[in-house]
Design an enzyme around this catalytic site. Structure first.
Site, PDB file in Angstrom:
ATOM      1  CG  ASN A   9      -1.804   1.149   1.365  1.00 38.70           C
ATOM      2  OD1 ASN A   9      -1.948   1.934   0.433  1.00 38.70           O
ATOM      3  ND2 ASN A   9      -2.430   1.298   2.530  1.00 38.70           N
ATOM      4  CE  LYS A  11      -0.292   3.395   4.509  1.00 39.97           C
ATOM      5  NZ  LYS A  11      -0.267   3.550   5.958  1.00 39.97           N
ATOM      6  CG  HIS A  94      -5.936   2.276   4.930  1.00 43.25           C
ATOM      7  ND1 HIS A  94      -5.527   3.259   5.805  1.00 43.25           N
ATOM      8  CD2 HIS A  94      -4.934   1.366   4.877  1.00 43.25           C
ATOM      9  CE1 HIS A  94      -4.320   2.945   6.261  1.00 43.25           C
ATOM     10  NE2 HIS A  94      -3.940   1.805   5.713  1.00 43.25           N
ATOM     11  CD  GLU A  96      -3.066   5.796   6.458  1.00 35.79           C
ATOM     12  OE1 GLU A  96      -2.968   5.808   5.211  1.00 35.79           O
ATOM     13  OE2 GLU A  96      -2.220   5.254   7.202  1.00 35.79           O
ATOM     14  CD  GLU A 166      -3.901  -2.206   7.212  1.00 34.89           C
ATOM     15  OE1 GLU A 166      -2.783  -2.494   6.773  1.00 34.89           O
ATOM     16  OE2 GLU A 166      -4.496  -1.160   6.911  1.00 34.89           O
ATOM     17  N   GLY A 172       2.069   2.487  10.734  1.00 36.56           N
ATOM     18  CA  GLY A 172       3.069   3.539  10.587  1.00 36.56           C
ATOM     19  C   GLY A 172       3.706   3.970  11.897  1.00 36.56           C
ATOM     20  CB  SER A 212       4.618  -1.448  12.309  1.00 35.71           C
ATOM     21  OG  SER A 212       4.252  -0.084  12.418  1.00 35.71           O
TER      22      SER A 212
END
Ligand code: PGA
Length: 249
Positions: A9, A11, A94, A96, A166, A172, A212
């Site tokens: 991914n 991003k 996701h 985000e 996730e 991250g 991560s």
């Protein structure tokens, strides 16, 4: 037998030239992977990357699609447009997108249906935030996310999706879920699928771990019976790291 998979991914990283350079490196590095390999790229890369990778084992995913079929939605990209590039997957849900772009269960439900209607397999992301994990409600959160956006699907359509657990606190941050935390949640997710669609569908659903995940911890995470692979953000931006994660699967 369910698919083993490692998906990247990217991003909002890499301009087109940098993205093409990375895709070229991946094409030359990942020759005979022992699992399915997908890379999620920004919309503007999709057509060029899909063309470059068309004879390679690497498949291409969008990282989003519109919740509307077509028409006057300035700036949006439909699932049909994504499919027309040669991409075969679409990352949806996701954290985000949920947090920064306010994507609700309802919006995501539409996106999933539109992706499927255009032969894109959704990689549907679910996971709790730190406070939810700390107060022990992570299972309820994940259950509500599934019920809100994908448990409306027919058995046949549900069979086409890939799930990605996730935990948001791990994305991250360098804080990875422990292999035990990942296994526990993946087994719980599989039990929910079994209750809804039956054991066979549950057994056949690919459930990725993301947050991560890197070349160092991937093997330990993937060794769990219910962890079928990974959705990789930061570590998918370097061919060498991504290839090492694929090798660990
Ligand atoms: P990360 O991101 O690997 O950089 O934590 C994972 C993801 O957001 O899919």
């Amino acid at each position: 037998m369910r698919k083993k998979m490692v998906a990247g991914n990217w991003k909002m990283n890499k301009n087109l030239q940098e993205g093409m350079a990375l895709a070229t490196e991946l094409k030359n590095t990942i020759i005979n992977p022992t699992c399915d390999v997908v890379i999620g790229t920004p919309f503007i890369h999709l057509a060029s990357v899909a063309e470059l990778l068309k004879d390679s084992p690497i498949q291409v995913a969008a990282e989003n699609c519109a919740d509307k079929e077509k028409g006057a939605y300035t700036g949006e990209v439909s699932a049909e447009m994504v499919a027309s590039t040669g991409a075969t997957y679409c990352i949806l849900g996701h954290s985000e997108r949920r947090a920064y772009y306010h994507e609700t269960y309802e919006i995501l439900k539409e996106k999933v249906l539109l992706a499927l209607a255009n032969n894109l397999a959704p990689i549907f992301c679910i996971g709790e935030v730190k406070e939810e994990r700390e107060s022990g409600v992570q299972n309820d959160v994940v259950k509500a996310q599934l019920e809100g956006s994908v448990f409306n699907l027919s058995k046949e359509d549900f069979g086409k999706i890939v799930l990605a657990y996730e935990p948001v606190w791990a994305i991250g941050t360098g804080l990875t879920a422990t292999p035990q935390q990942a296994q526990e949640m993946h087994a719980y997710i599989r039990s929910l699928i079994a209750a809804k669609y039956g054991e066979e569908v549950a057994d056949n659903t690919t459930i990725l771990y993301g947050g991560s995940c890197n070349a160092k911890n991937a093997a330990e995470l993937f060794a769990n019976p219910d962890v079928d692979g990974g959705l990789i953000g930061g570590a998918s931006l370097k061919a060498e790291d991504f290839a090492a994660i694929i090798a660990a699967r």
